[in-house]
Structure formats: structure tokens, C-alpha cells
Enzyme design. Structure first.
Site, mmCIF file in Angstrom:
data_model
loop_
_atom_site.group_PDB
_atom_site.id
_atom_site.type_symbol
_atom_site.label_atom_id
_atom_site.label_comp_id
_atom_site.label_asym_id
_atom_site.label_seq_id
_atom_site.Cartn_x
_atom_site.Cartn_y
_atom_site.Cartn_z
ATOM 1 N N HIS A 1 -5.018 1.390 7.526
ATOM 2 C CA HIS A 1 -5.256 0.931 6.161
ATOM 3 C C HIS A 1 -6.734 0.689 5.826
ATOM 4 O O HIS A 1 -7.132 0.675 4.670
ATOM 5 C CB HIS A 1 -4.448 -0.342 5.918
ATOM 6 C CG HIS A 1 -4.521 -0.835 4.508
ATOM 7 N ND1 HIS A 1 -3.949 -0.145 3.465
ATOM 8 C CD2 HIS A 1 -5.119 -1.917 3.968
ATOM 9 C CE1 HIS A 1 -4.188 -0.801 2.332
ATOM 10 N NE2 HIS A 1 -4.899 -1.875 2.606
ATOM 11 N N CYS B 1 0.832 -1.190 0.000
ATOM 12 C CA CYS B 1 0.000 0.000 0.000
ATOM 13 C C CYS B 1 0.873 1.249 0.000
ATOM 14 O O CYS B 1 1.675 1.448 0.902
ATOM 15 C CB CYS B 1 -0.927 0.009 1.213
ATOM 16 S SG CYS B 1 -1.843 1.556 1.317
ATOM 17 N N ASN C 1 -13.885 8.705 -3.612
ATOM 18 C CA ASN C 1 -14.422 7.493 -4.228
ATOM 19 C C ASN C 1 -14.167 6.347 -3.279
ATOM 20 O O ASN C 1 -13.035 6.145 -2.850
ATOM 21 C CB ASN C 1 -13.723 7.182 -5.553
ATOM 22 C CG ASN C 1 -13.929 8.276 -6.591
ATOM 23 O OD1 ASN C 1 -14.939 8.969 -6.566
ATOM 24 N ND2 ASN C 1 -12.979 8.425 -7.486
ATOM 25 N N HIS D 1 -8.844 7.500 1.605
ATOM 26 C CA HIS D 1 -8.304 8.755 1.060
ATOM 27 C C HIS D 1 -9.364 9.465 0.232
ATOM 28 O O HIS D 1 -10.306 8.853 -0.248
ATOM 29 C CB HIS D 1 -7.074 8.490 0.184
ATOM 30 C CG HIS D 1 -7.374 7.830 -1.131
ATOM 31 N ND1 HIS D 1 -7.715 6.495 -1.236
ATOM 32 C CD2 HIS D 1 -7.396 8.311 -2.395
ATOM 33 C CE1 HIS D 1 -7.923 6.194 -2.501
ATOM 34 N NE2 HIS D 1 -7.741 7.278 -3.238
#
Ligand code: ZN
Ligand code: ZN
Ligand code: FE
Length: 335
Positions: free
Chosen positions: A95, A36, A135, A148
Site C-alpha cells: 500500500h 483501498c 501522479n 500506481h
């Protein structure tokens, strides 16, 4: 040579951002373990984990501040420099999760980051519109799942905000009032599509929703952008963003995908005193196991069919809200 330009569609009168290099974008790299790019330890992030919110330039920007001016105009085919900024707001070092999983204090920092970027990017004179969006979910096609949001600082006012601005301007000329203040008043009065409210913000499924579970958040006070919000109002914005995402996730007991967009006044230096900022959510589900697709009639005609009845969908959201909100530390309530 990298293709990077705006192309004008003279039929629809709107710009297309051509960004050839974005083909190279990694597709869900974090699915391969420990890759990631937004987790502590990743090259751009560094090893520190003592941060809450981090703003980074998008590694594969559709717009860039140093975009070259296009060479020429060929007949009807007009281009312009794809000049602007693309940023990523990493909302947490964790995460997993959604906005509702951040504490109120933490979410307020995200709102502060949005406000600061809106101010900073909007200050550049070639930036006419700052679009903040988020999104979430595979169904939406996100390439990275780490929590994010994104910010595009555009060298033009995009079509949907432009239409809203024109409607607000016309209404204001005719009635002397704000169209969005008046919509809010009517939604509040009718009441059956309200989803959540606190002292400064209201969330409702609009009378004219396009997406089955579309929700709009509108500040009670007539404000044009995040920059007009006082500290306390920003806390209430943080609260309602947590509440709406919690309600979505409670609706079907799974992580609800959605698109979230901020509609604020343009940053082109003109006066948009008649405009009223708000936030829109478009989740793609129409039932627990059915997606709503924008297809022939939606794309080809630009006309949405609403599968269901808005007032019933609003009732479902309120029911989910009672479940979700009672459990958490929220500032407001489900009406
Ligand atoms: Zn991550
Ligand atoms: Zn207003
Ligand atoms: Fe809007």
C-alpha cells in the site's frame, strides 16, 4: 444523460475532455481504514497477493472505447467522441512506497507493463497517442495513494507532445539530426545539470527547465518508444526510474510529490523516426517548505518563471543523489 465528449477550443486549437461522470469519483477513500481499492482483498483485486503488477481499467474513465459519436456541430462549437482507454497500473500489492522502493526486478515488470499497454492500446486504430503518467502526492491532488500510474489512450495527439514533434521534425529537416540526441549531447558536454546516469540512460535537469526540480530521463540510444528498447535497456530504464525517485525522496528527507510523464512517438500510424522518447518529472516544490504554483504568468501567458538557478538546483539534486545512491543497489552513478 452522462456528458462524455471532446470539445474543441478553436482559439488554442486543443481538445478538452468533458467527463461529467467523474464527479462521482471517490476522494481518497483509503483514508477511511481498509478501503483501498488497490490493496489485495478489494473487490477488483481479489484476495490473491501473489502478483507484482496489475493493470486495470480506470473505474471512472475520462475516455471510453464505446463513446458515442456526437450528434452535430453547432457553428464554431465542435465536439468529437471521447473515444479511448483509461487504465490504471497498480505497481505493487504493497500500500505504501514509491518506485524506488520496488526491487530492480519488480520495477522492470512495471516497465514491461507500460511497454505492453503502449503496444496493445496503440494498436487500436482510433488511438493516436498513448500517454503514460504517474501522479504522486497530495500536493499534486492524487485521489488514491496506493502506488500506481495511469495510461490514457487518446484519439488525438495532445498539444505538448505535438509541439515537441513539430520541433523535432523541423530540426531534422534542417540539420539532418535528432534534436533530442543533440540536446543530450550538449547536456552531457556541459555536465553541470546531470543528475544520474547508467550504461543506457541519462537523467538531467534541463537547461530550460520550467519546474525547479524538473528532471528528464533520456535513453542514450535514439529510440522512439518503449517498444524499441531491448531487455537490457529496459532494466536500465527501471534502474534510472528507481534512482531518480530515490534522489527526489532524499532531497528534503520527505516523500517528494511529482508528476511523471512519458513522451513517446504517437501511435497514429505515421512515421516519427525523428522523435526520441523520454520521461519528464515535474515536482511541485521549489524549496523544502515552498510550493511552486503555476499561476498568472504561467497559466495566463504560458510562460514559466523559474524561481532559482537551474545549475544550483541540479547541484542540490546531485548532493541528494550521492546520499541516496550510495546506499542502494543501483546500476549507475551520480556524475
Ligand atoms: Zn492500498
Ligand atoms: Zn534522438
Ligand atoms: Fe518531452
Amino acid at each position: 444523460m452522462l456528458k462524455h465528449e471532446l470539445r474543441w477550443n478553436p482559439l488554442l486549437r486543443e481538445w478538452i475532455i468533458v467527463a461529467g461522470h467523474r464527479r462521482a469519483r471517490p476522494w481518497r477513500p483509503e483514508e477511511k481504514k481498509r478501503m483501498c481499492p488497490f490493496c489485495p482483498g478489494a473487490p477488483e483485486i481479489g484476495d490473491r497477493a501473489d502478483w507484482d503488477v496489475m493493470v486495470l481499467p480506470n473505474k471512472y474513465p475520462a475516455l471510453r472505447p464505446d463513446a458515442l459519436e456526437p450528434k452535430s456541430r453547432r457553428g464554431l462549437f465542435r465536439t468529437a467522441a471521447a473515444k479511448g482507454f483509461c487504465e490504471v497500473v497498480i505497481e505493487t500489492p504493497e500500500h505504501e512506497g514509491d518506485l524506488c522502493n520496488l526491487s530492480l526486478e519488480h520495477m522492470k515488470k512495471v516497465v514491461d507493463a507500460y511497454t505492453e499497454e503502449y503496444r496493445k492500446l496503440g494498436h487500436e486504430d482510433f488511438v493516436k497517442y498513448v500517454m503514460i503518467f504517474r501522479n504522486k502526492g497530495k500536493e499534486i491532488g492524487v485521489s488514491l495513494t496506493h502506488p500506481h500510474s495511469q495510461i490514457y489512450a487518446l484519439p488525438f495527439i495532445p498539444p505538448r507532445p505535438r509541439r515537441e514533434l513539430e520541433s523535432c521534425r523541423d530540426y531534422h529537416l534542417k540539420e539532418g539530426r535528432c534534436l533530442i540526441c543533440d540536446i543530450l549531447a550538449q547536456e552531457t558536454q556541459e555536465g553541470e545539470r546531470l543528475i544520474y546516469e547508467n550504461d543506457h540512460m541519462i537523467a538531467f535537469l534541463p537547461f530550460y527547465a520550467m519546474w525547479p526540480y524538473e528532471v528528464h530521463i533520456v535513453p542514450r540510444k535514439h529510440v522512439r518508444s518503449l517498444m524499441d528498447l531491448k531487455e537490457e535497456e529496459k532494466y536500465h530504464l527501471a534502474d534510472i526510474l528507481r534512482a531518480v525517485t530515490a534522489i527526489y525522496n532524499a532531497l528534503f528527507d520527505f516523500d517528494m510529490p511529482y508528476i511523471m510523464v512519458f513522451h513517446q512517438e504517437p501511435t497514429d500510424g505515421n512515421d516519427y523516426g525523428y522523435y526520441h522518447m523520454h520521461i519528464e518529472f515535474y515536482p511541485p516544490y521549489r524549496e523544502r517548505d515552498k510550493l511552486k504554483y503555476a499561476a498568472g504568468i504561467e497559466w495566463g501567458a504560458g510562460t514559466f518563471t523559474y524561481d532559482g538557478i537551474p545549475e544550483e538546483k541540479a547541484r542540490e539534486l546531485r548532493r541528494a543523489g550521492h546520499k541516496a545512491i550510495e546506499k542502494g543497489d543501483y546500476l549507475g552513478y551520480v556524475p
